[in-house]
Design a protein around this motif. Structure first.
Motif, PDB file in Angstrom:
ATOM      1  N   UNK A 223      45.349  58.542  44.600  1.00 30.26           N
ATOM      2  CA  UNK A 223      45.977  57.329  45.114  1.00 30.26           C
ATOM      3  C   UNK A 223      46.343  56.389  43.973  1.00 30.26           C
ATOM      4  N   UNK A 224      45.504  56.283  42.972  1.00 31.54           N
ATOM      5  CA  UNK A 224      45.801  55.397  41.845  1.00 31.54           C
ATOM      6  C   UNK A 224      44.969  55.832  40.659  1.00 31.54           C
ATOM      7  N   UNK A 226      45.065  54.789  37.645  1.00 38.36           N
ATOM      8  CA  UNK A 226      44.565  53.678  36.833  1.00 38.36           C
ATOM      9  C   UNK A 226      43.334  53.045  37.471  1.00 38.36           C
ATOM     10  N   UNK A 227      43.348  52.898  38.808  1.00 42.48           N
ATOM     11  CA  UNK A 227      42.194  52.295  39.479  1.00 42.48           C
ATOM     12  C   UNK A 227      40.984  53.213  39.358  1.00 42.48           C
ATOM     13  N   UNK A 228      41.215  54.517  39.433  1.00 44.29           N
ATOM     14  CA  UNK A 228      40.102  55.451  39.334  1.00 44.29           C
ATOM     15  C   UNK A 228      39.466  55.378  37.946  1.00 44.29           C
ATOM     16  N   UNK A 230      39.514  52.872  35.877  1.00 39.23           N
ATOM     17  CA  UNK A 230      38.806  51.602  35.753  1.00 39.23           C
ATOM     18  C   UNK A 230      37.504  51.617  36.539  1.00 39.23           C
ATOM     19  N   UNK A 231      37.413  52.504  37.533  1.00 38.56           N
ATOM     20  CA  UNK A 231      36.201  52.576  38.345  1.00 38.56           C
ATOM     21  C   UNK A 231      35.221  53.589  37.797  1.00 38.56           C
ATOM     22  N   UNK A 346      51.565  45.113  57.763  1.00 40.01           N
ATOM     23  CA  UNK A 346      51.616  43.788  57.157  1.00 40.01           C
ATOM     24  C   UNK A 346      52.007  42.741  58.190  1.00 40.01           C
TER      25      UNK A 346
ATOM     26  N   UNK B 352      46.116  45.293  41.444  1.00 37.53           N
ATOM     27  CA  UNK B 352      46.806  46.390  42.132  1.00 37.53           C
ATOM     28  C   UNK B 352      46.668  47.703  41.373  1.00 37.53           C
ATOM     29  N   UNK B 353      46.662  47.622  40.061  1.00 40.68           N
ATOM     30  CA  UNK B 353      46.569  48.863  39.296  1.00 40.68           C
ATOM     31  C   UNK B 353      45.125  49.282  39.044  1.00 40.68           C
ATOM     32  N   UNK B 354      44.242  48.313  38.894  1.00 40.97           N
ATOM     33  CA  UNK B 354      42.896  48.666  38.461  1.00 40.97           C
ATOM     34  C   UNK B 354      41.797  48.331  39.458  1.00 40.97           C
ATOM     35  N   UNK B 355      42.108  47.547  40.461  1.00 38.41           N
ATOM     36  CA  UNK B 355      41.015  47.100  41.313  1.00 38.41           C
ATOM     37  C   UNK B 355      41.013  47.652  42.723  1.00 38.41           C
ATOM     38  N   UNK B 356      42.131  48.203  43.161  1.00 47.32           N
ATOM     39  CA  UNK B 356      42.229  48.564  44.576  1.00 47.32           C
ATOM     40  C   UNK B 356      42.956  49.881  44.759  1.00 47.32           C
ATOM     41  N   UNK B 357      42.637  50.539  45.873  1.00 48.69           N
ATOM     42  CA  UNK B 357      43.477  51.627  46.367  1.00 48.69           C
ATOM     43  C   UNK B 357      44.300  50.994  47.482  1.00 48.69           C
ATOM     44  N   UNK B 410      46.670  46.863  50.976  1.00 52.13           N
ATOM     45  CA  UNK B 410      48.034  46.407  50.725  1.00 52.13           C
ATOM     46  C   UNK B 410      48.470  45.303  51.684  1.00 52.13           C
TER      47      UNK B 410
END
Lengths: 368, 520
Positions: A223-224, A226-228, A230-231, A346, B352-357, B410
């Motif tokens: 899914x991301x 970069x987030x992974x 960072x985690x 949303x 958005x890039x580093x903290x969340x899916x 989101x």
């Protein structure tokens, strides 16, 4: 978003995609001037029991192939190499089973383990190249597919035997073969024993993906990335592990046929299942249940295609075109539905929250 | 250019340059605009102020044709118009200078300016002449043939303004133009803006820095919660009054109470060096200590190594030299996962890039970064119940406005996403909290809450590393402020004694940069 609405949307995508694909195929038939009514009546006819069993056998291997591809897709790894992995693994399984180093089912078990290991290793090569050298796995797996084909041709004359035109590995001993399961009493074809592997793999896939830390990290990376990272997810190790798993499952694809029908790996062994698996995974949205439906649909289309030429005088290749069109429709429709869903959610969140703040407004007004 | 503007009959007749009536925008997921009324006199500098998330940006996007409004009318020079694309806006003489520059570094000033506007004066000498003419006229001091990558922030901004003027704009929207500038550069910008005004241009100046607004604007419109709440003249109001208009009755301030700093060092960085891909140092010689109960603020113009410093401490970047100690342990060789497990909470700069899916539900986001720890995970298995229950707790305790924990990240507004992240990072007993621009892009209510949470963390004895571009936030929350310039720590300040001007000098290297430890 309510559960009902979410479910309806999830179902809407494949249904819309199939309708779109049906429409396109009808247009293609019309343009060519083929018999449209004949095509649809053959395609929608109820299959004979023996066809239904063949369909299930086909579906089970497509399912395994689809899951192999989906494991990679879930973390944005495009393992295009399921094709080479399953063929090399099937060859290795055939060779090991034919050599009969161990007695009976121990021999079968060894062959299965070897098949998974070979599939994993072949995919792992691409994984390691991606993780440590930045080589795109798309390119490396495509190349490895080609290499696998040549490698098999080279090795099969070393370990196999040639009878007539056919070259193949030694047939496995009787005691290592795996029986079939009769589904319809009067059908000459029966379900391959190892087709049940599909169910085991499906359950494990779901369980690992949704209920384990590893599965979460895999999905998070997909899914991301970069987030992974960072985690605290070690993305290199994830790439290699995922490719190994994907390859191991790919290694199972050829086994139902080898152990219950062919009893060896030969030059006539079915090719193309790996590529079909990619389409099946896409159609099934990389979801264990979705892939099952997709595999059944593809197997159904392939089986019915055999009747097209006989009953309607249409070349069965139109069904391969249809399968391609289905995949394209799926990609387009899923993206459209995804965007719609994001917007709908949303909007719904905004309206829920503004309703809440309106409810809270009188007290706020009194305070100010 | 000036002839175009001055002879407009509308301007002569005193018709407003822009008139907005009843503008509304229902925008999924974020605060909408509603009932916006604004009149902008031709040839004036009109400030639009409001806190982050008040709806200023949406409003300006409507005015620049990025998004059409749902209700209301826009009149430009007295004529009602429909702006459905930015092309429409440009054709009406409206230009916009975005907060984040849109320049190609490896192209020259000339190439950047003519890009996309080649039809006006070509790409050769005619264009060069025109650029020089504009540059001279407004005192921009730009050489058309210089590469953009060699320019400083202030010069880049002037290139952006030049681009807009080159395209014939007479109404220029400046979106938070001072956010990226240090105080000295702000003064230079204001000189340019006054010249533009004198030549008859209309300027719309978006900001939330009230002193600046009062210094430059002829009129001020205050936006709060998506609507215009007041229009005032700068000499009629004090900054305090303006601030109260902006935030409603309660004015949050980041000021910290009595010191809670202890003598126990929790984070100790020694002689840290990080190299980029080409082997040039991005950070060098960084040494710092943060004690339990201490907030260390890192000030600096963006791009001077803040991101790298945070990523080096969290373990996402390899050190080429130096060490990082957390408590009694040397964590230099530890993975990010192990560092986070051992008690680092991380509020990333780019959530958005580093903290969340973004496409996952909130409860799955609860697991992110905590995927080895209870309550979300036990052993190798996820605990869905644990994750869901703890997500519910965070939503309640941290006032995350969401219909439920099954909503995807989101769909939430920036402030609510950030509150969820703060709640998540404060769970699992962190010892060190790294907060990178924690209130960027969040609404004023969330900002006050996040400030309160950081103060709470400090009081509970956490060490806090606070990186921020908001000097008021740094001064208000920190026990100590260090300035990062070109990858080095160049000054150490006591927030009780420091002024934004002092920090500004240190941030631009106006002080002697070799003076490592400037007097506090």
């Amino acid at each position: 978003m309510s559960v009902v609405r979410r479910g309806a949307l999830a179902l809407a995508s494949p249904v819309l995609a199939l309708l779109l694909a049906g429409l396109i195929i009808t247009v293609v038939l019309a343009v060519i001037g083929d018999d449209i009514a004949g095509f649809w009546s053959v395609m929608s006819s109820v299959p004979e029991p023996r066809n239904a069993v063949a369909m299930l056998n086909q579906a089970s291997v497509l399912y395994l192939s689809g899951v192999a591809a989906a494991i990679g897709f879930r973390m944005n790894l495009f393992n295009i190499g399921v094709e080479g992995q399953y063929r090399l693994a099937a060859f290795a399984a055939g060779a090991v089973a034919g050599a009969a180093w161990l007695p009976g089912y121990l021999n079968s078990l060894l062959a299965v383990v070897v098949a998974m290991a070979v599939g994993a290793a072949w995919a792992g090569l691409a994984g390691a190249l991606r993780a440590y050298r930045g080589v795109s796995e798309v390119i490396s797996t495509i190349m490895l597919n080609s290499i696998a084909g040549f490698l098999i041709s080279y090795l099969i004359v070393k370990v196999g035997r040639t009878t007539g035109n056919a070259t193949g590995t030694d047939p496995m001993p009787e005691g290592s073969r795996i029986g079939t399961i009769a589904i319809f009493p009067d059908s000459p074809t029966e379900l391959y024993g190892l087709s049940l592997l599909a169910i085991v793999v499906g359950v494990l896939f779901w369980l690992v993906l949704n209920r384990t830390r590893f599965g979460f990290e895999l999905r998070a990376t997909g899914a991301s990335d970069s987030a992974a990272v960072a985690s605290g997810v070690d993305s290199r190790r994830m790439i290699v592990t995922t490719m190994l798993l994907s390859g191991a499952v790919a290694g199972l694809v050829g086994l139902p046929v080898i152990f219950s029908s062919a009893y060896n790996y030969g030059s006539s062994f079915q090719a193309g299942l790996g590529f079909a698996g990619i389409a099946v995974a896409l159609l099934g949205r990389n979801h264990p249940v979705g892939i099952a439906f997709a595999a059944l649909l593809f197997a159904y289309l392939s089986q019915q295609a055999n009747l097209l030429n006989i009953l309607a005088g249409i070349s069965p290749d139109i069904v391969a075109v249809a399968q391609g069109v289905v995949v394209m429709s799926v990609v387009i429709v899923y993206e459209v539905v995804r965007r719609y869903r994001v917007r709908a959610e949303q909007t719904q969140v905004a309206s829920t929250l503004s309703a809440e703040s309106r409810a809270a407004a009188p007290t706020e007004g009194a305070a100010s | 250019m000036s002839s175009q503007v001055d002879t407009t009959p509308a301007a002569a007749a005193g018709t407003p340059a822009i008139e907005l009536r009843g503008i509304g925008k229902r925008f999924p997921g974020v605060i909408a605009n509603h009932d916006v009324d604004m009149t902008i006199r031709a040839g004036s500098i009109h400030a639009v102020v409001g806190e982050n998330g008040a709806g200023k940006s949406t409003l300006m996007k409507i005015l620049y044709g990025v998004q059409p409004p749902d209700d209301g009318t826009i009149a430009v020079n007295g004529e009602t118009v429909t702006l459905s694309t930015t092309g429409d806006a440009i054709a009406r003489g409206i230009g916009m200078v975005f907060q984040h520059f849109m320049l190609a570094d490896n192209l020259s000033v000339l190439e950047n300016v003519v890009l996309g506007a080649e039809r006006l004066h070509g790409i050769g000498d005619a264009a060069r002449e025109r650029i020089q003419e504009i540059s001279r006229q407004y005192g921009f001091d730009l050489d058309p043939d210089e590469l953009v990558e060699t320019l400083g922030v202030g010069e880049r901004q002037r290139v952006e303004i030049l681009k807009v003027l080159y395209r014939g704009a007479s109404i220029i929207i400046l979106d938070e133009p001072t956010a990226v500038l240090v105080p000295q550069e702000v003064d230079a910008l204001f000189t340019n803006l006054r010249l533009l005004k004198a030549e008859g241009h209309t300027l719309i100046f978006i900001s939330h820095k009230l002193d600046e607004v009062r210094a430059i604007a002829d009129e001020i419109t205050v936006v709060r919660r998506g609507t215009t709440v007041a229009s005032v003249r700068p000499d009629e109001v004090t900054s305090r009054q303006l601030a109260e208009l902006m935030v409603g009755s309660e004015l949050p301030s980041p000021s910290t109470e009595e010191s809670t700093v202890t003598d126990r060092v929790l984070l100790s960085v020694r002689d840290l060096e990080v190299l980029d891909a080409a082997g040039r140092p991005e950070l060098s010689g960084i040494s710092l200590d943060i004690h339990a109960g201490e907030v260390l603020g890192i000030a600096g113009v963006e791009g001077n190594g803040q991101t790298e410093l945070v990523e080096a401490i969290i373990g996402m970047r390899r050190l080429s030299r130096g060490s990082v100690r957390l408590g009694d342990e040397d964590v230099t060789s530890w993975s990010t996962k192990r560092r986070r497990e051992s008690g680092i909470g991380y509020i990333p700069e780019d959530r958005h890039r580093h903290g969340l899916l973004l496409d996952s539900p909130l409860w799955e986001n609860r697991i992110l970064g905590h995927q080895t720890r209870p309550p979300s995970v036990r052993g190798g298995w996820l605990s869905l119940r644990g994750a869901r229950r703890d997500s519910t707790r965070i939503v309640e305790q941290y006032d995350v406005r969401t219909p439920g924990i099954d909503t995807t990240a989101r769909a939430l507004s920036g402030g609510n996403q950030q509150k969820f992240i703060v709640g998540r990072e404060m769970s699992g007993d962190p010892r060190l909290l790294i907060a990178s621009h924690p209130t960027r892009g969040v609404d004023v209510g969330a900002q006050a809450q996040i400030w309160r949470h950081i103060k709470d963390a400090r009081r509970e004895g956490l060490a806090v590393l606070l990186v921020s571009a908001d000097l008021d936030e740094l001064i208000g929350l920190s026990d100590t402020i260090s300035v990062l310039l070109r990858g080095r720590l160049v000054g150490r300040f006591d927030p009780r004694a420091v002024t934004p001007q002092d920090l500004g000098s240190a941030m631009t290297g106006a002080d002697d940069p070799t003076d490592e430890e400037a007097p506090a």
